[in-house]
Design a protein around this motif. Structure first.
Motif, PDB file in Angstrom:
ATOM      1  N   HIS A 247       0.853  -1.015   0.011  1.00 34.53           N
ATOM      2  CA  HIS A 247       0.068  -0.114   0.123  1.00 34.53           C
ATOM      3  C   HIS A 247       0.797   1.375  -0.093  1.00 34.53           C
ATOM      4  O   HIS A 247       0.528   2.291  -0.632  1.00 34.53           O
ATOM      5  N   VAL A 248       1.847   1.271   0.794  1.00 31.60           N
ATOM      6  CA  VAL A 248       2.536   2.650   1.101  1.00 31.60           C
ATOM      7  C   VAL A 248       3.905   2.373   0.533  1.00 31.60           C
ATOM      8  O   VAL A 248       4.674   3.533   0.367  1.00 31.60           O
ATOM      9  N   GLY A 249       4.604   1.191  -0.238  1.00 26.79           N
ATOM     10  CA  GLY A 249       6.025   1.480  -0.777  1.00 26.79           C
ATOM     11  C   GLY A 249       6.810   0.913   0.510  1.00 26.79           C
ATOM     12  O   GLY A 249       6.470   0.981   1.666  1.00 26.79           O
ATOM     13  N   PRO A 250       8.297   0.879  -0.112  1.00 24.06           N
ATOM     14  CA  PRO A 250       9.122   0.284   0.947  1.00 24.06           C
ATOM     15  C   PRO A 250       9.325   1.567   2.090  1.00 24.06           C
ATOM     16  O   PRO A 250       9.356   2.761   1.739  1.00 24.06           O
ATOM     17  N   PRO A 251       9.421   0.989   3.324  1.00 28.10           N
ATOM     18  CA  PRO A 251       9.780   2.092   4.268  1.00 28.10           C
ATOM     19  C   PRO A 251      11.157   2.305   4.597  1.00 28.10           C
ATOM     20  O   PRO A 251      12.268   1.887   3.648  1.00 28.10           O
ATOM     21  N   ALA A 252      11.608   3.112   5.215  1.00 30.44           N
ATOM     22  CA  ALA A 252      12.905   3.709   5.347  1.00 30.44           C
ATOM     23  C   ALA A 252      13.616   2.599   6.463  1.00 30.44           C
ATOM     24  O   ALA A 252      14.912   2.439   6.267  1.00 30.44           O
ATOM     25  N   LEU A 253      12.991   1.627   7.124  1.00 28.50           N
ATOM     26  CA  LEU A 253      13.613   0.753   7.974  1.00 28.50           C
ATOM     27  C   LEU A 253      12.513  -0.152   8.530  1.00 28.50           C
ATOM     28  O   LEU A 253      11.289   0.244   8.808  1.00 28.50           O
ATOM     29  N   VAL A 254      12.625  -1.395   8.548  1.00 29.55           N
ATOM     30  CA  VAL A 254      12.123  -2.334   9.183  1.00 29.55           C
ATOM     31  C   VAL A 254      12.613  -2.848  10.830  1.00 29.55           C
ATOM     32  O   VAL A 254      13.669  -3.373  10.632  1.00 29.55           O
ATOM     33  N   VAL A 255      11.902  -2.815  11.771  1.00 32.65           N
ATOM     34  CA  VAL A 255      12.301  -3.276  13.197  1.00 32.65           C
ATOM     35  C   VAL A 255      11.515  -4.763  13.272  1.00 32.65           C
ATOM     36  O   VAL A 255      10.171  -4.428  13.162  1.00 32.65           O
ATOM     37  N   MET A 256      12.040  -5.768  13.633  1.00 38.38           N
ATOM     38  CA  MET A 256      11.315  -7.025  13.857  1.00 38.38           C
ATOM     39  C   MET A 256      11.847  -7.585  15.106  1.00 38.38           C
ATOM     40  O   MET A 256      12.982  -7.559  15.681  1.00 38.38           O
ATOM     41  N   SER A 257      10.661  -7.757  15.978  1.00 38.79           N
ATOM     42  CA  SER A 257      10.723  -8.213  17.248  1.00 38.79           C
ATOM     43  C   SER A 257      11.330  -9.650  17.329  1.00 38.79           C
ATOM     44  O   SER A 257      11.240 -10.469  16.209  1.00 38.79           O
ATOM     45  N   ALA A 258      11.927 -10.031  18.413  1.00 43.43           N
ATOM     46  CA  ALA A 258      12.516 -11.302  18.467  1.00 43.43           C
ATOM     47  C   ALA A 258      11.406 -12.452  18.367  1.00 43.43           C
ATOM     48  O   ALA A 258      11.229 -13.312  17.759  1.00 43.43           O
TER      49      ALA A 258
END
Length: 517
Positions: free
Chosen positions: A429-440
């Protein structure tokens, strides 16, 4: 719709959507806020499926098309509401059939925003926690200052009478005992002085100081007292503007940081002290939670290649009397005193560290009396905010709520998704983000997600909040970028560490994009 009903419709704190089974007929102001629309016309006429994942409860839809009489009540059920920017909100929805003024059957959906209530609850709890911590700190500081002052007075009496004893005729053993009393008294007096510094009860005289010159002199003095340290430490300085600070306190905090680095490099390693002028392109958080606004600073950086600090110790390292040193080799006041001295001088402290990769402590001094760069244009070559959102993939309720709030306070937009599927749906929907943060938790449930992300979006970095047993421990060290675009941060993770690691990655990506553009 009568004027009274229209007022209730418009002013309801919950969202209200009216649709005919296929398209949206009307929405209230709360829905506009939830989806990020400016006017009703922006969403009226849309297919209901563009806003709600399970549009209007299927059993109500069947009633609309079949003419089955509606039940008297229906419960709130979990739904997902899609905003215009592609973000997804967890909501509860309650649907009921209604008859419009023209006799047409329709469905009225009440939308209850769960995230807003969770956020409000976390905000209240966080404010209470901060208020309690501030009050407890103020009480502890006042007590520490008072006790230290009283004890220090008594120590001076002990030292004075011991010196009187030393002036008289003494045997060799007695002279040794007197010297030992004086040594122990001086050590105790130094501890009380550090406590009083931490409490801010010592007199302070701030004046313009050139950090490059003073740092060199202070380190020469420290090296003269410790030949081993002199062989392991080096200084790199630029000619910098003067900053306002108490010179005596600057010497104290530099000595404490060097002492900390010396302990970390006992088994080998180097210590480098840097002094430079810099422009901070994105805001940061200091170790005591204060915001470091973007702007011009003089930085005093102490970097070592020693043992580093593990994640568990990072959670406590600025707590007074916490130490990892053997008994008798450290009082645990060094970093707490550094933090306190910087706070008293209007300066800030940040740090980064990884086990086996060393530690970096950075003191930030604003240049002269320059105000923050609020509203001031930053040079085009320096990105001051992420143009795209940060996406946090986390299926826990509020585990990183304070960090998200801190990132948003620094000007970032954070979108929360709860699964791998939602991540790629939002990106669609919004295109690629600046950064992805993934929880453990997500990383362990979807271990191939990072590989899939790298294959599809190789230019967008991912920060995984988990250990990296099979990869180099990049951890929190921002100067060691992972060529694969995957970065790791081992739990437990403090709010300060997470926020500043994210900000550093945003800066790295912004600099890389400018280099290639």
């Amino acid at each position: 719709m009568t004027s009274m009903l229209a007022k209730v419709f418009d002013e309801s704190p919950d969202g209200i959507i009216v649709h005919d089974g296929e398209h949206i007929l009307d929405v209230n102001a709360a829905v506009l806020r939830l989806v990020g629309a400016a006017r009703r016309d922006d969403v009226i006429g849309w297919p209901i499926g563009r806003l709600l994942e399970y549009p209007h409860l299927k059993w109500v839809e069947r009633q609309l098309t079949s003419g089955t009489p509606p039940p008297e009540t229906s419960l709130f059920v979990p739904e997902r509401l899609y905003a215009l920017d592609g973000s997804i909100r967890e909501v509860e929805a309650h649907a009921q059939m209604i008859v419009l003024d023209d006799g047409q059957s329709a469905v009225c959906v009440w939308v209850h925003d769960l995230r807003a209530h969770h956020t409000a609850a976390h905000k209240v709890l966080e404010e209470l926690r901060q208020q309690y911590a501030a009050e407890a700190r103020a009480v502890a500081t006042r007590i520490a200052g008072g006790v230290a002052h009283t004890i220090n007075n008594r120590l001076q009496i002990v030292r004075g009478f011991t010196e009187f004893l030393g002036d008289g005729p003494l045997t060799h053993e007695q002279r040794r005992d007197v010297d030992e009393i004086i040594r122990a008294t001086d050590e105790a007096a130094d501890l009380t002085r550090q406590l009083m510094q931490f409490a801010g009860v010592l007199p302070q005289v701030r004046e313009p100081v050139h950090l490059d010159a003073l740092a060199r002199v202070a380190l020469q003095e420290l090296g003269a007292q410790d030949a081993d340290l002199l062989g392991r430490i080096s200084v790199v300085t630029d000619a910098v503007d003067a900053v306002l600070i108490d010179p005596r306190q600057l010497r104290e905090l530099l000595a404490a940081l060097v002492s900390n680095a010396r302990a970390a490099t006992r088994a080998g390693g180097r210590i480098v002290v840097f002094v430079a002028g810099t422009t901070l392109p994105t805001p940061r958080r200091s170790t005591d939670g204060r915001r470091i606004d973007r702007g011009r600073y003089i930085t005093l950086e102490v970097r070592d290649t020693g043992t580093g600090v593990d994640s568990a110790d990072q959670m406590q390292m600025f707590t007074p009397f916490f130490t990892t040193s053997p008994v008798g080799e450290g009082n645990g006041l060094g970093l707490a005193v550094v933090e306190g001295l910087l706070r008293q001088n209007g300066a800030f402290l940040t740090f980064s560290s990884s086990p086996g990769a060393g530690s970096t402590f950075v003191c930030w001094f604003r240049v002269g009396d320059n105000p923050p760069l609020v509203g001031e244009a930053v040079p085009a070559s320096v990105p001051h905010a992420a143009p795209r959102p940060i996406i946090l993939v986390d299926d826990t309720d509020g585990a990183h709520a304070t960090a998200v709030r801190g990132l948003e306070d620094l000007g970032n937009r954070v979108l929360l998704v709860r699964s791998e599927a939602e991540l790629f749906e939002v990106v669609r929907h919004v295109g690629p983000p600046a950064l992805v943060v993934m929880s453990a938790g997500i990383h362990r449930k979807a271990p191939r997600l990072s590989r899939r992300w790298r294959a599809q979006w190789p230019g967008v970095p991912m920060l995984i909040l988990d250990g990296a047993p099979t990869l180099p421990p990049h951890g929190t060290e921002p100067s060691r970028p992972d060529p694969r675009g995957i970065h790791w941060l081992a739990p437990p993770i403090s709010e300060h560490t997470l926020i500043n690691r994210v900000q550093a990655l945003l800066e790295e990506r912004g600099a890389a994009e400018l280099t290639t553009s």
